[in-house]
Design a protein around this motif. Structure first.
Motif, PDB file in Angstrom:
ATOM      1  N   GLU A   1      -1.814   3.594  12.415  1.00 61.02           N
ATOM      2  CA  GLU A   1      -2.333   4.377  13.575  1.00 61.02           C
ATOM      3  C   GLU A   1      -3.804   3.928  13.903  1.00 61.02           C
ATOM      4  O   GLU A   1      -3.972   4.026  15.156  1.00 61.02           O
ATOM      5  CB  GLU A   1      -2.539   5.891  13.111  1.00 61.02           C
ATOM      6  N   ASN A   2      -4.750   3.510  13.107  1.00 60.75           N
ATOM      7  CA  ASN A   2      -6.091   3.213  13.310  1.00 60.75           C
ATOM      8  C   ASN A   2      -6.012   1.910  14.402  1.00 60.75           C
ATOM      9  O   ASN A   2      -6.607   1.646  15.156  1.00 60.75           O
ATOM     10  CB  ASN A   2      -6.848   2.969  12.287  1.00 60.75           C
TER      11      ASN A   2
ATOM     12  N   LEU B   1       0.893  -1.203  -0.036  1.00 58.84           N
ATOM     13  CA  LEU B   1      -0.067  -0.049   0.036  1.00 58.84           C
ATOM     14  C   LEU B   1       0.763   1.159   0.019  1.00 58.84           C
ATOM     15  O   LEU B   1       1.930   1.209   0.554  1.00 58.84           O
ATOM     16  CB  LEU B   1      -0.914   0.093   1.210  1.00 58.84           C
ATOM     17  N   GLU B   2       0.292   2.322  -0.655  1.00 59.08           N
ATOM     18  CA  GLU B   2       1.079   3.551  -0.387  1.00 59.08           C
ATOM     19  C   GLU B   2       1.371   3.991   0.987  1.00 59.08           C
ATOM     20  O   GLU B   2       0.611   3.544   1.997  1.00 59.08           O
ATOM     21  CB  GLU B   2       0.256   4.686  -1.289  1.00 59.08           C
ATOM     22  N   LYS B   3       2.308   4.592   1.127  1.00 58.15           N
ATOM     23  CA  LYS B   3       2.952   5.214   2.634  1.00 58.15           C
ATOM     24  C   LYS B   3       1.681   6.112   3.351  1.00 58.15           C
ATOM     25  O   LYS B   3       1.487   5.565   4.597  1.00 58.15           O
ATOM     26  CB  LYS B   3       4.188   5.805   2.421  1.00 58.15           C
ATOM     27  N   PRO B   4       0.836   7.018   2.940  1.00 64.20           N
ATOM     28  CA  PRO B   4      -0.036   7.248   3.776  1.00 64.20           C
ATOM     29  C   PRO B   4      -1.116   6.417   4.260  1.00 64.20           C
ATOM     30  O   PRO B   4      -1.573   6.601   5.058  1.00 64.20           O
ATOM     31  CB  PRO B   4      -0.583   8.569   2.940  1.00 64.20           C
ATOM     32  N   ILE B   5      -1.548   5.547   3.294  1.00 63.20           N
ATOM     33  CA  ILE B   5      -2.350   4.447   3.745  1.00 63.20           C
ATOM     34  C   ILE B   5      -1.931   3.438   4.589  1.00 63.20           C
ATOM     35  O   ILE B   5      -2.727   3.326   5.846  1.00 63.20           O
ATOM     36  CB  ILE B   5      -2.782   3.670   2.443  1.00 63.20           C
TER      37      ILE B   5
END
Length: 158
Positions: free
Chosen positions: A117-118, A107-111
């Motif tokens: 975090e979630n 997955l992309e880094k922001p995802i």
């Protein structure tokens, strides 16, 4: 944090409180304390999210899960203690199901950061409930950093 303070400040913990109604066996209190001391050294449970790395989190959560399994192997039929340890194990497995999933790294880094975090929030919330339960049920104090994951009441003038 003293367990009496936790007892006064937590809601939603359904557990026998020792005293007249229930006195935990000494070995069970020792096992609960041993578990909380172990957890108090696991930064994955209380570090700021921006200080966490998925790889280290996965390793740490897996270590916690394995430790809890060993602790459960020491039980002598104490269902209250087993219930809490099993709930923490489930939370660890759930974390591993998402952050440890093979597709996570693609997955992309922001995802990835959002998922991490979630899932850390969910893990900490679940384990925090059990930390409170163990503290209250077995009269065990909790290190302040670990106590930070317990959901407390909103208390004015605390």
């Amino acid at each position: 944090m003293k367990f009496k303070r936790i007892l006064q400040s937590v809601t939603g913990v359904s557990t026998p409180i020792f005293g007249i109604q229930w006195t935990p066996p000494h070995w069970a209190s020792d096992l609960a304390e041993e578990t909380l001391v172990y957890l108090s050294d696991k930064r994955v449970l209380f570090n700021r999210f921006d200080m966490e790395d998925a790889g280290h989190c996965i390793q740490s959560v897996d270590n916690v899960r394995n430790h809890l399994e060993r602790q459960r192997g020491k039980l002598q039929g104490n269902k209250e203690l087993d219930k809490s340890l099993a709930a923490m194990q489930r939370a660890c497995r759930r974390f591993m199901d998402y952050v440890g999933h093979p597709k996570y790294s693609s997955l992309e880094k922001p995802i990835q950061e959002s998922i991490l975090e979630n899932e850390l929030q969910r893990l900490r919330s679940s384990i925090g409930k059990q930390v409170a339960t163990l503290s209250i049920s077995f009269g065990v104090d909790v290190e302040d950093e670990l106590a930070s994951i317990i959901t407390f009441n909103n208390i004015e003038n605390a």
